[in-house]
Scaffold this motif. Structure first.
Motif, PDB file in Angstrom:
ATOM      1  N   ASP A 143       0.834  -1.210   0.000  1.00 32.33           N
ATOM      2  CA  ASP A 143       0.000   0.000   0.000  1.00 32.33           C
ATOM      3  C   ASP A 143       0.869   1.261   0.000  1.00 32.33           C
ATOM      4  OD1 ASP A 143      -2.208  -1.625   0.028  1.00 32.33           O
ATOM      5  OD2 ASP A 143      -2.506  -1.502   2.197  1.00 32.33           O
ATOM      6  N   GLN A 144       1.923   1.267   0.810  1.00 34.38           N
ATOM      7  CA  GLN A 144       2.824   2.419   0.836  1.00 34.38           C
ATOM      8  C   GLN A 144       3.526   2.600  -0.504  1.00 34.38           C
ATOM      9  OE1 GLN A 144       5.481   1.831   4.126  1.00 34.38           O
ATOM     10  NE2 GLN A 144       3.902   2.196   5.681  1.00 34.38           N
ATOM     11  N   ARG A 145       3.921   1.474  -1.096  1.00 38.18           N
ATOM     12  CA  ARG A 145       4.566   1.579  -2.411  1.00 38.18           C
ATOM     13  C   ARG A 145       3.620   2.193  -3.440  1.00 38.18           C
ATOM     14  NH1 ARG A 145       4.682  -3.611  -5.944  1.00 38.18           N
ATOM     15  NH2 ARG A 145       2.512  -2.913  -5.884  1.00 38.18           N
ATOM     16  N   ASP A 146       2.364   1.741  -3.441  1.00 38.55           N
ATOM     17  CA  ASP A 146       1.397   2.290  -4.391  1.00 38.55           C
ATOM     18  C   ASP A 146       1.142   3.774  -4.129  1.00 38.55           C
ATOM     19  OD1 ASP A 146       1.208  -0.238  -5.446  1.00 38.55           O
ATOM     20  OD2 ASP A 146      -0.602  -0.777  -4.326  1.00 38.55           O
ATOM     21  N   ALA A 147       1.111   4.153  -2.844  1.00 37.81           N
ATOM     22  CA  ALA A 147       0.900   5.566  -2.521  1.00 37.81           C
ATOM     23  C   ALA A 147       2.077   6.410  -3.002  1.00 37.81           C
ATOM     24  CB  ALA A 147       0.707   5.725  -1.010  1.00 37.81           C
ATOM     25  N   TRP A 148       3.305   5.932  -2.762  1.00 40.57           N
ATOM     26  CA  TRP A 148       4.476   6.661  -3.244  1.00 40.57           C
ATOM     27  C   TRP A 148       4.490   6.731  -4.771  1.00 40.57           C
ATOM     28  CZ3 TRP A 148       7.688   9.839  -0.994  1.00 40.57           C
ATOM     29  CH2 TRP A 148       7.868   9.785   0.392  1.00 40.57           C
ATOM     30  N   LYS A 149       4.109   5.659  -5.416  1.00 43.92           N
ATOM     31  CA  LYS A 149       4.089   5.659  -6.875  1.00 43.92           C
ATOM     32  C   LYS A 149       3.098   6.685  -7.402  1.00 43.92           C
ATOM     33  CE  LYS A 149       3.352   2.579 -10.821  1.00 43.92           C
ATOM     34  NZ  LYS A 149       2.974   1.196 -11.240  1.00 43.92           N
ATOM     35  N   THR A 150       1.921   6.742  -6.790  1.00 38.39           N
ATOM     36  CA  THR A 150       0.923   7.729  -7.205  1.00 38.39           C
ATOM     37  C   THR A 150       1.431   9.144  -6.975  1.00 38.39           C
ATOM     38  OG1 THR A 150      -0.840   6.156  -6.667  1.00 38.39           O
ATOM     39  CG2 THR A 150      -1.443   8.479  -6.860  1.00 38.39           C
ATOM     40  N   ALA A 151       2.076   9.376  -5.814  1.00 38.73           N
ATOM     41  CA  ALA A 151       2.592  10.710  -5.516  1.00 38.73           C
ATOM     42  C   ALA A 151       3.682  11.112  -6.509  1.00 38.73           C
ATOM     43  CB  ALA A 151       3.132  10.754  -4.091  1.00 38.73           C
ATOM     44  N   MET A 152       4.562  10.190  -6.849  1.00 38.46           N
ATOM     45  CA  MET A 152       5.628  10.495  -7.807  1.00 38.46           C
ATOM     46  C   MET A 152       5.056  10.763  -9.194  1.00 38.46           C
ATOM     47  SD  MET A 152       8.404  10.579  -6.146  1.00 38.46           S
ATOM     48  CE  MET A 152       9.548  10.604  -7.519  1.00 38.46           C
ATOM     49  N   GLU A 153       4.031  10.014  -9.577  1.00 43.41           N
ATOM     50  CA  GLU A 153       3.412  10.270 -10.883  1.00 43.41           C
ATOM     51  C   GLU A 153       2.755  11.653 -10.914  1.00 43.41           C
ATOM     52  OE1 GLU A 153       0.744   7.061 -11.348  1.00 43.41           O
ATOM     53  OE2 GLU A 153       2.280   5.607 -12.016  1.00 43.41           O
ATOM     54  N   GLU A 154       2.103  12.026  -9.816  1.00 42.74           N
ATOM     55  CA  GLU A 154       1.495  13.356  -9.763  1.00 42.74           C
ATOM     56  C   GLU A 154       2.562  14.451  -9.797  1.00 42.74           C
ATOM     57  OE1 GLU A 154      -0.846  13.321  -6.251  1.00 42.74           O
ATOM     58  OE2 GLU A 154      -2.449  12.048  -7.095  1.00 42.74           O
ATOM     59  N   MET A 155       3.659  14.254  -9.061  1.00 37.06           N
ATOM     60  CA  MET A 155       4.739  15.238  -9.074  1.00 37.06           C
ATOM     61  C   MET A 155       5.377  15.332 -10.448  1.00 37.06           C
ATOM     62  SD  MET A 155       8.136  15.328  -6.652  1.00 37.06           S
ATOM     63  CE  MET A 155       7.091  15.370  -5.189  1.00 37.06           C
ATOM     64  N   ASP A 156       5.535  14.193 -11.100  1.00 36.58           N
ATOM     65  CA  ASP A 156       6.127  14.193 -12.433  1.00 36.58           C
ATOM     66  C   ASP A 156       5.239  14.948 -13.413  1.00 36.58           C
ATOM     67  OD1 ASP A 156       8.278  12.872 -14.223  1.00 36.58           O
ATOM     68  OD2 ASP A 156       6.403  12.398 -15.253  1.00 36.58           O
ATOM     69  N   ALA A 157       3.928  14.723 -13.310  1.00 37.84           N
ATOM     70  CA  ALA A 157       3.007  15.412 -14.212  1.00 37.84           C
ATOM     71  C   ALA A 157       2.947  16.908 -13.937  1.00 37.84           C
ATOM     72  CB  ALA A 157       1.607  14.799 -14.088  1.00 37.84           C
TER      73      ALA A 157
END
Length: 230
Positions: free
Chosen positions: A121-135
């Protein structure tokens, strides 16, 4: 119903059976040979049932021996025989210990699974946050960098074209006696404004063009000084 359950099922050569004898009642007299045949038939039936029971018992003892080997229990140790009840019962506490260890391992594995799910769950949350930051931040910077590279490539192409145009013109040394002559020469058709604009726009400060200009001005001033001294 097991083979050993129920009344004996035998029959003599003369056709006597337990059911027939019971149905005739106690008032019927039988010859001694018939009675002996009945007893022999009953003994044979008893023996058959005993053999069947021993066979099942052997199979059960084989299972106990296999379980003892799997659990690492020695059922031969001590006084008595391995098939004595107290020897065979040794597998019971060993099996109970194994069950307790299994339950403990299952509980620990459940805790590990919970931790693993939390990590996912933490990995998925970090992945989502990084994708949002990248965008939000990285993609615009990438687009700006791409535009800058395209502009740099265009400027480099213009510089190469200007250099090629200068190389096509015949090279000659021009001396100017005065600053006015130098200014007139710079404004002439020999050095076009378009060429100078392209070179000045793409060349860095202190480039060869600026040095060449400075050299020409210095030479012109030195020639004018020498002529004035004459």
């Amino acid at each position: 119903m097991r083979v050993t359950d129920g009344p004996l099922n035998w029959e003599t050569q003369n056709g006597y059976t337990p059911r027939g004898v019971r149905a005739a009642g106690p008032t019927v007299w039988y010859q001694s040979t018939a009675v002996v045949a009945m007893l022999d038939a009953a003994d044979e039936e008893h023996a058959r049932r005993i053999r069947a029971e021993n066979e099942r018992g052997g199979d059960a003892r084989g299972v106990v021996a296999s379980v003892a080997r799997a659990l690492g229990v020695d059922i031969d140790e001590g006084r008595g025989h391995r098939w004595d009840l107290d020897h065979m019962r040794r597998v019971v506490p060993a099996a109970e210990t194994l069950r307790e260890e299994r339950d403990t391992a299952l509980g620990e594995s459940k805790g590990m699974l919970d931790l693993l799910r939390q990590a996912y769950d933490q990995r998925d949350a970090w992945k989502t946050a990084m994708e949002e930051m990248d965008a939000k931040h990285v993609l615009p910077l990438r687009r700006e960098l791409r535009d800058e590279r395209e502009n740099s490539a265009a400027l480099a192409a213009e510089l190469r074209a200007a250099q090629a145009a200068l190389r096509r013109q015949p090279a000659r040394m021009v001396f100017h006696a005065t600053v006015a002559e130098e200014r007139d020469w710079m404004a002439s058709d020999l050095v076009t404004a378009d060429v100078l604009a392209k070179i000045s726009a793409t060349a860095p400060v202190g480039s060869l063009v600026d040095e060449l200009k400075n050299v020409i001005v210095s030479q012109a001033r030195e020639i004018a000084r020498l002529k004035g001294g004459e």
